[in-house]
Design an enzyme around this catalytic site. Structure first.
Site, PDB file in Angstrom:
ATOM      1  N   ARG A  28      77.694  78.783  47.149  1.00  0.00           N
ATOM      2  CA  ARG A  28      78.097  78.888  48.564  1.00  0.00           C
ATOM      3  C   ARG A  28      76.904  78.800  49.511  1.00  0.00           C
ATOM      4  NH1 ARG A  28      83.285  81.774  49.407  1.00  0.00           N
ATOM      5  NH2 ARG A  28      84.544  80.769  47.828  1.00  0.00           N
ATOM      6  N   ARG A  32      79.018  80.581  55.795  1.00  0.00           N
ATOM      7  CA  ARG A  32      79.045  81.279  57.074  1.00  0.00           C
ATOM      8  C   ARG A  32      77.807  82.109  57.387  1.00  0.00           C
ATOM      9  NH1 ARG A  32      84.935  83.509  55.768  1.00  0.00           N
ATOM     10  NH2 ARG A  32      83.967  83.249  53.751  1.00  0.00           N
ATOM     11  N   ARG A  41      81.281  74.274  61.936  1.00  0.00           N
ATOM     12  CA  ARG A  41      82.666  74.657  61.661  1.00  0.00           C
ATOM     13  C   ARG A  41      83.448  74.794  62.976  1.00  0.00           C
ATOM     14  NH1 ARG A  41      86.027  78.913  61.091  1.00  0.00           N
ATOM     15  NH2 ARG A  41      87.108  79.304  59.117  1.00  0.00           N
ATOM     16  N   ASP A  78      86.084  72.346  48.485  1.00  0.00           N
ATOM     17  CA  ASP A  78      86.715  73.558  47.985  1.00  0.00           C
ATOM     18  C   ASP A  78      87.426  73.230  46.684  1.00  0.00           C
ATOM     19  OD1 ASP A  78      87.210  76.412  49.195  1.00  0.00           O
ATOM     20  OD2 ASP A  78      88.976  75.868  48.045  1.00  0.00           O
ATOM     21  N   TYR A 155      95.922  80.440  41.897  1.00  0.00           N
ATOM     22  CA  TYR A 155      96.202  80.243  43.331  1.00  0.00           C
ATOM     23  C   TYR A 155      97.552  79.544  43.538  1.00  0.00           C
ATOM     24  CZ  TYR A 155      91.523  81.811  44.515  1.00  0.00           C
ATOM     25  OH  TYR A 155      90.392  82.581  44.667  1.00  0.00           O
TER      26      TYR A 155
END
Ligand code: CP3
Length: 354
Positions: A28, A32, A41, A78, A155
């Site tokens: 990652r 963020r 973003r 992703d 998921y």
């Protein structure tokens, strides 16, 4: 003519070939915690638009490599692009993570699933890979990735993230044949997707099995590792005259390291709940190891971070086969200057081991 790769430490270490210093990249690493990521973003409007717009996905892929002397770039995307391409309707709820509009629950849901064609339905990812390779100009290798069939299935069946995996486990226990059918389709989809990433320029591949560690070791072998092994057997292992190393990362897989090492992968990602020196003694003769500082260590002071980098490097010890990373993804509230300290420490302190 392909551009020459100027820094190939990552590819060499994954294959246990000699290196000058231990390579480092961070799961990652485009995310963020970086103000420039948050800015891009915002420009994109939302995370999915960022993923599906190759120019923007390429831009954020390069941000961490421009800021820190990292030894690899990882494709910005992703793992849920595959179920999204299968028609499940992916969306993100701010602060709560991914959700699917149409989860997979029944035999007819599974029967309706097709294997997406990467060059059409996942074209935006493949275009991003091409663009990143072009922009990198051989500075560092590009890592391609996908989720493991088991992790994707959790998921898809739960309809989003989960704490107990109740629906997925009930499906696995009560309707094993149906669970296997779903995992088989996912293994085919992941294989095609990863091979398309290699064709487009990915130089090494990583499979993220975030949730394999919630299974018993026996179920892990049958429902997760088995399908990763099938994928590994289908992947392009050599491209442009170079081996394409394959990394398997199962979070919380300390109990199954020997089995993972037997899967024909080149390297294993290890989380921080296993000592990397122990992992090396168990499987280091067969595979490279990637990891495994506790991600929370980046909240500590720069001195403490340096000390911990030294401890992880010493635990692995002398010789190649180690790629430094965190044991899982970097968290959004980390100070980027702390990552800079870690990257420098790993390069500086690892020289003595090579
Ligand atoms: O490592 C990298 O820099 C490459 C990019 C990457 C992302 N997701 C970007 C992302 C990778 C390799 C992933 C994989 C991924 N995605 C996994 C497996 C890896 C792991 O962490 O174990 C999983 C389980 C997902 C599914 C997913 N996507 C989750 C759980 C989330 C977090 C939701 C949240 O709000 O915390 C995402 C979103 C996501 N994927 C973000 C990033 C940078 C945050 C999106 C944002 O809000 O900007």
């Amino acid at each position: 003519m392909a551009v020459e790769l100027k820094n190939d430490r990552l590819l060499r270490a994954l294959l246990r070939q000699p290196v000058d210093v231990t390579p480092i990249w961070i799961m990652r690493q485009a995310g963020r915690y970086l103000p420039e990521y948050r800015e891009t973003r915002k420009q994109a409007g939302d995370f999915l638009t960022l993923c599906t717009t190759p120019e923007l996905a390429c831009k954020v892929t390069l941000q961490p490599v421009d800021r820190f002397p990292l030894d690899a770039a990882i494709l910005f995307s992703d793992i849920l692009t595959i179920p999204n391409a299968m028609g499940l309707g992916l969306y993100f709820v701010e602060g709560e993570g991914p959700r699917f509009e149409r989860p997979i629950r029944t035999q007819s849901d599974v029967a309706a699933l097709g294997v997406p064609d990467p060059e059409t339905e996942l074209r935006y990812v493949i275009d991003t890979v091409r663009l990143v390779r072009q922009e990198l100009q051989g500075r560092v290798p590009l890592i391609g990735f996908a989720g493991s069939p088991w992790t994707l299935a959790t998921y898809m069946v739960e309809g989003g993230g989960s704490k107990d995996f109740a629906r997925t486990k009930a499906l696995m226990f009560d309707q094993p044949a149906l669970a296997h059918k779903l995992l088989e389709i996912l293994a085919d989809a992941v294989s095609a997707y990863l091979n398309a990433q290699v064709d487009a320029g990915a130089q090494t591949l990583m499979i993220f099995d975030t949730w394999g560690g919630v299974l018993t070791p026996r179920d892990y072998k049958a429902f997760s590792l088995h399908y990763m092994q099938r994928i590994v057997a289908c992947l392009t292992r050599e491209h442009d005259g170079r081996r394409v190393p394959i990394i398997l990362f199962t979070r919380n897989s300390g109990a199954s390291l020997e089995a993972i090492a037997d899967s024909s992968c080149d390297a294993i990602g290890v989380d921080w709940t296993t000592d990397i020196g122990d992992a090396r003694r168990r499987v280091g003769h067969a595979v490279g190891l990637q990891g495994n500082m506790d991600p929370a260590m980046l909240y500590a002071s720069p001195d403490r971070i340096r000390d911990e980098a030294a401890v992880v490097l010493a635990s692995y010890g002398a010789g190649s086969g180690h790629v430094f990373n965190l044991g899982h993804g970097i968290t959004p509230d980390v100070d980027p200057d702390h990552l800079a300290v870690l990257v420098d420490a790993v390069h500086e302190l690892s020289r003595q081991y090579h």
